[in-house]
Write a protein that holds these residues in place. Structure first.
Motif, PDB file in Angstrom:
ATOM      1  N   GLN A   1      41.161  26.738  41.511  1.00  0.00           N
ATOM      2  CA  GLN A   1      40.884  27.904  42.338  1.00  0.00           C
ATOM      3  C   GLN A   1      41.867  27.943  43.503  1.00  0.00           C
ATOM      4  O   GLN A   1      42.264  26.903  44.023  1.00  0.00           O
ATOM      5  N   GLY A   2      42.245  29.125  43.897  1.00  0.00           N
ATOM      6  CA  GLY A   2      43.182  29.287  45.010  1.00  0.00           C
ATOM      7  C   GLY A   2      42.801  30.462  45.876  1.00  0.00           C
ATOM      8  O   GLY A   2      42.189  31.435  45.397  1.00  0.00           O
ATOM      9  N   SER A   3      43.148  30.354  47.180  1.00  0.00           N
ATOM     10  CA  SER A   3      42.847  31.424  48.122  1.00  0.00           C
ATOM     11  C   SER A   3      43.999  31.551  49.098  1.00  0.00           C
ATOM     12  O   SER A   3      44.502  30.551  49.623  1.00  0.00           O
ATOM     13  N   LEU A   4      44.421  32.778  49.318  1.00  0.00           N
ATOM     14  CA  LEU A   4      45.533  33.054  50.234  1.00  0.00           C
ATOM     15  C   LEU A   4      45.063  34.022  51.311  1.00  0.00           C
ATOM     16  O   LEU A   4      44.665  35.140  51.003  1.00  0.00           O
ATOM     17  N   PRO A   5      45.069  33.596  52.596  1.00  0.00           N
ATOM     18  CA  PRO A   5      44.658  34.514  53.664  1.00  0.00           C
ATOM     19  C   PRO A   5      45.707  35.610  53.869  1.00  0.00           C
ATOM     20  O   PRO A   5      46.899  35.328  54.007  1.00  0.00           O
ATOM     21  N   LEU A   6      45.252  36.846  53.871  1.00  0.00           N
ATOM     22  CA  LEU A   6      46.148  37.990  54.084  1.00  0.00           C
ATOM     23  C   LEU A   6      46.030  38.533  55.502  1.00  0.00           C
ATOM     24  O   LEU A   6      47.030  38.720  56.191  1.00  0.00           O
ATOM     25  N   ILE A   7      44.827  38.763  55.939  1.00  0.00           N
ATOM     26  CA  ILE A   7      44.573  39.291  57.281  1.00  0.00           C
ATOM     27  C   ILE A   7      43.431  38.477  57.882  1.00  0.00           C
ATOM     28  O   ILE A   7      42.352  38.385  57.291  1.00  0.00           O
ATOM     29  N   ASN A   8      43.671  37.877  59.061  1.00  0.00           N
ATOM     30  CA  ASN A   8      42.606  37.107  59.712  1.00  0.00           C
ATOM     31  C   ASN A   8      42.665  37.231  61.229  1.00  0.00           C
ATOM     32  O   ASN A   8      42.363  36.298  61.961  1.00  0.00           O
TER      33      ASN A   8
ATOM     34  N   PRO B   1      37.555  41.365  60.977  1.00  0.00           N
ATOM     35  CA  PRO B   1      37.394  41.081  59.538  1.00  0.00           C
ATOM     36  C   PRO B   1      38.555  40.260  58.999  1.00  0.00           C
ATOM     37  O   PRO B   1      39.669  40.286  59.534  1.00  0.00           O
ATOM     38  N   ARG B   2      38.284  39.565  57.905  1.00  0.00           N
ATOM     39  CA  ARG B   2      39.284  38.744  57.243  1.00  0.00           C
ATOM     40  C   ARG B   2      39.423  39.189  55.796  1.00  0.00           C
ATOM     41  O   ARG B   2      38.428  39.477  55.127  1.00  0.00           O
ATOM     42  N   LEU B   3      40.650  39.232  55.351  1.00  0.00           N
ATOM     43  CA  LEU B   3      40.941  39.621  53.972  1.00  0.00           C
ATOM     44  C   LEU B   3      41.723  38.494  53.308  1.00  0.00           C
ATOM     45  O   LEU B   3      42.729  38.036  53.842  1.00  0.00           O
TER      46      LEU B   3
ATOM     47  N   ASN C   1      38.958  29.012  25.371  1.00  0.00           N
ATOM     48  CA  ASN C   1      37.963  29.441  26.363  1.00  0.00           C
ATOM     49  C   ASN C   1      38.554  29.694  27.742  1.00  0.00           C
ATOM     50  O   ASN C   1      37.826  29.754  28.730  1.00  0.00           O
ATOM     51  N   VAL C   2      39.859  29.792  27.829  1.00  0.00           N
ATOM     52  CA  VAL C   2      40.497  30.018  29.136  1.00  0.00           C
ATOM     53  C   VAL C   2      40.133  31.412  29.652  1.00  0.00           C
ATOM     54  O   VAL C   2      40.206  32.404  28.923  1.00  0.00           O
ATOM     55  N   TYR C   3      39.712  31.454  30.935  1.00  0.00           N
ATOM     56  CA  TYR C   3      39.481  32.757  31.557  1.00  0.00           C
ATOM     57  C   TYR C   3      40.006  32.723  32.988  1.00  0.00           C
ATOM     58  O   TYR C   3      39.988  31.700  33.658  1.00  0.00           O
ATOM     59  N   ARG C   4      40.461  33.874  33.446  1.00  0.00           N
ATOM     60  CA  ARG C   4      41.134  33.989  34.736  1.00  0.00           C
ATOM     61  C   ARG C   4      40.457  35.061  35.564  1.00  0.00           C
ATOM     62  O   ARG C   4      39.949  36.055  35.026  1.00  0.00           O
ATOM     63  N   THR C   5      40.525  34.861  36.898  1.00  0.00           N
ATOM     64  CA  THR C   5      39.983  35.865  37.816  1.00  0.00           C
ATOM     65  C   THR C   5      40.967  36.075  38.967  1.00  0.00           C
ATOM     66  O   THR C   5      41.674  35.150  39.375  1.00  0.00           O
ATOM     67  N   LEU C   6      40.986  37.256  39.489  1.00  0.00           N
ATOM     68  CA  LEU C   6      41.806  37.614  40.656  1.00  0.00           C
ATOM     69  C   LEU C   6      41.065  38.680  41.425  1.00  0.00           C
ATOM     70  O   LEU C   6      40.685  39.706  40.851  1.00  0.00           O
ATOM     71  N   SER C   7      40.858  38.421  42.721  1.00  0.00           N
ATOM     72  CA  SER C   7      40.048  39.359  43.504  1.00  0.00           C
ATOM     73  C   SER C   7      40.491  39.354  44.954  1.00  0.00           C
ATOM     74  O   SER C   7      41.139  38.421  45.432  1.00  0.00           O
ATOM     75  N   LEU C   8      40.141  40.403  45.656  1.00  0.00           N
ATOM     76  CA  LEU C   8      40.315  40.503  47.102  1.00  0.00           C
ATOM     77  C   LEU C   8      38.962  40.285  47.752  1.00  0.00           C
ATOM     78  O   LEU C   8      37.968  40.925  47.374  1.00  0.00           O
ATOM     79  N   GLN C   9      38.934  39.390  48.721  1.00  0.00           N
ATOM     80  CA  GLN C   9      37.667  39.053  49.380  1.00  0.00           C
ATOM     81  C   GLN C   9      37.740  39.463  50.846  1.00  0.00           C
ATOM     82  O   GLN C   9      38.575  38.984  51.607  1.00  0.00           O
TER      83      GLN C   9
END
Length: 485
Positions: free
Chosen positions: A108-115, A288-290, A354-362
């Motif tokens: 899993q990975g997370s990249l801060p865009l706006i904080n 807010p944080r994105l 069974n590989v599955y991928r996700t990509l989202s904006l939080q």
């Protein structure tokens, strides 16, 4: 044989005593250290300096970590489990009562865009704190250097006082020898010899007192340097130049230079700047944080290993699965292919399939978090004001120290010049009284008073000289000059 054995024994014993005497003399001589060497050694071994060095390393780690906060956060996870009884198949999400061996692997990975620029301002704050800690280390070294310089000059002062006491003892011993000859010749009374013997004894006591004072000052310097008391040690008496006894700049000029060179001033400024970035960083927590969030995972289940392979034939189900329609009650039987199950869907195959991928904006919107973000912001404002007050206080303290040091150095300079004139006058008076005493024109009391007055004047001169030297060195220190000779 007994005589030869005794002679050999005495020879060995004499040689042993000779070696021991040489070792004792060598140890008593000690190691001669300059002021620069003492300061360097203290910097390397002083515990306060070492703690400040660790603080620098700690703030450096914090500054480095805050830089990397701009990069994505990536974490991997892996699990392997065994279950039995009624439960969910982790692959099919169907209930089953079979024994299941399952595994899951993912990243899993997370990249801060706006904080709210929290990461940027925190990084800048930690950078300022790191620079400030380096100046704090320099301040610690300066404090240690001043302390060592004071102890060092105290040793040199006591060494010169001891030399003066030895000179006085030698002079009185010389007069005692002369008086004994005159008494033996009948030129002087026996009482004169006794008075001179008392004076010699007094001067011997003075030498012992000066030796004790020197030994104590050397011990204090050793303790300041973290050197064992048993280790041989001595200092080098510095050679003074005429300019060392002259005050150059006035107090305002010294203070102007000190404001530019003293590390505590620079540290206080950097801490103010760091507190400003701290306010901006804590304010960013109110917005807010994105973040961009992504993951890739795969899994395995032992219940999914068996796969059905048909042999091309079919059979009907034993029980009807329905009827043709509502009006005609004809049973309908399902057609079931014949075949067998084989464990061909292996661990590797399932991990690949069974590989599955996700990509989202939080998006995280702070609404209510028990007043934590607002309290953090208010504390940062308080810390900012505290840093500003500390900067003013450090500046005032430096100014007061410079003014006090300058006044002390000026007073010490005047005292030194007066003591120098006094020694010149007392030395001439002693020389004349000594000549008169040697020809019988002056009595013992006159000679005793002249000798003591000269010794007192020389002692005052030595004290005034090294007092002025140290205070002059303090002024040089505030001007960024090294503490050495």
């Amino acid at each position: 044989m007994k005589t030869n054995l005794l002679a050999c024994t005495l020879l060995v014993f004499t040689a042993f005593l000779s070696v021991r005497a040489q070792q004792t003399d060598s140890a008593s001589m000690g190691k001669a250290w300059t002021l620069r060497q003492c300061v360097d050694y203290a910097w390397a071994h002083n515990l306060t300096v070492r703690r400040s060095e660790l603080t620098v390393e700690e703030t450096k780690v914090a500054a480095t970590q805050s830089k990397f906060s701009r990069l994505p956060t990536v974490n991997g996870q892996a699990s392997y489990g065994y279950s039995w009884g009624r439960g969910l198949d982790p692959v099919t999400n169907l209930f089953t009562e079979q024994e299941i061996q399952s595994s899951n692997v993912g990243v899993q990975g997370s990249l801060p865009l706006i904080n709210g620029l929290n990461i940027h301002n925190t990084s800048r704050q930690n950078q300022q704190n790191y620079k400030a800690s380096e100046y704090d280390l320099a301040k610690s070294k300066n404090d240690v250097a001043l302390s060592v310089a004071s102890l060092f000059i105290n040793v040199v002062f006591n060494k010169e006082q001891l030399e003066n006491a030895k000179f006085l003892l030698a002079s009185s011993q010389q007069q005692l020898d002369r008086t004994k000859k005159q008494v033996a010749a009948g030129a002087l009374a026996r009482s004169e010899e006794l008075n001179m013997e008392a004076q010699v004894a007094t001067n011997e006591l003075t030498v012992v007192q000066r030796e004790n004072a020197l030994a104590l000052s050397v011990l204090q310097l050793k303790q300041g340097l973290q050197i064992p008391a048993s280790e041989p040690f001595d200092v080098v008496i510095p050679e003074l130049n005429p300019e060392d006894m002259i005050l150059g700049l006035n107090r305002d000029e010294v203070y102007d230079i000190a404001k530019q060179t003293m590390p505590e001033i620079q540290s206080a400024k950097l801490k103010v700047e760091g507190s400003n970035y701290g306010v901006k960083a804590s304010r960013g927590d109110l917005f807010p944080r994105l973040s961009l969030v992504g993951s890739i995972q795969t899994n395995y289940s032992s219940t999914s290993e068996p796969e059905f392979y048909t042999d091309g034939t079919f059979r009907y189900s034993e029980n009807p699965t329905g009827q043709v329609n509502r009006d005609v009650a004809l049973p309908v039987y399902a057609t079931i292919p014949n075949g067998s199950y084989r464990n061909t869907n292996t661990f590797q195959n399932q991990f690949e399939d069974n590989v599955y991928r996700t990509l989202s904006l939080q998006l995280t919107i702070p609404i209510f978090n028990s007043y934590q973000s607002r309290a953090t912001y208010q504390r940062s404002l308080i810390n900012q004001k505290r840093a500003e007050i500390n900067e003013i206080e450090v500046g005032n303290t430096l100014r007061q120290n410079v003014e006090t040091s300058y006044n002390d150095a000026l007073a010490a300079s005047k005292t030194y010049n007066s003591s120098l004139k006094q020694v010149l006058a007392r030395d001439e008076a002693y020389r004349m009284t000594k000549q008169r005493f040697e020809i019988g024109a002056a009595n013992y009391v006159d000679y005793f008073l002249a000798e003591n007055e000269l010794y007192r004047a020389k002692s005052d001169l030595v004290r005034a000289k090294y007092d002025f030297i140290f205070k002059k060195k303090v002024l040089d220190f505030y001007q960024g000059k090294p503490l050495d000779y």
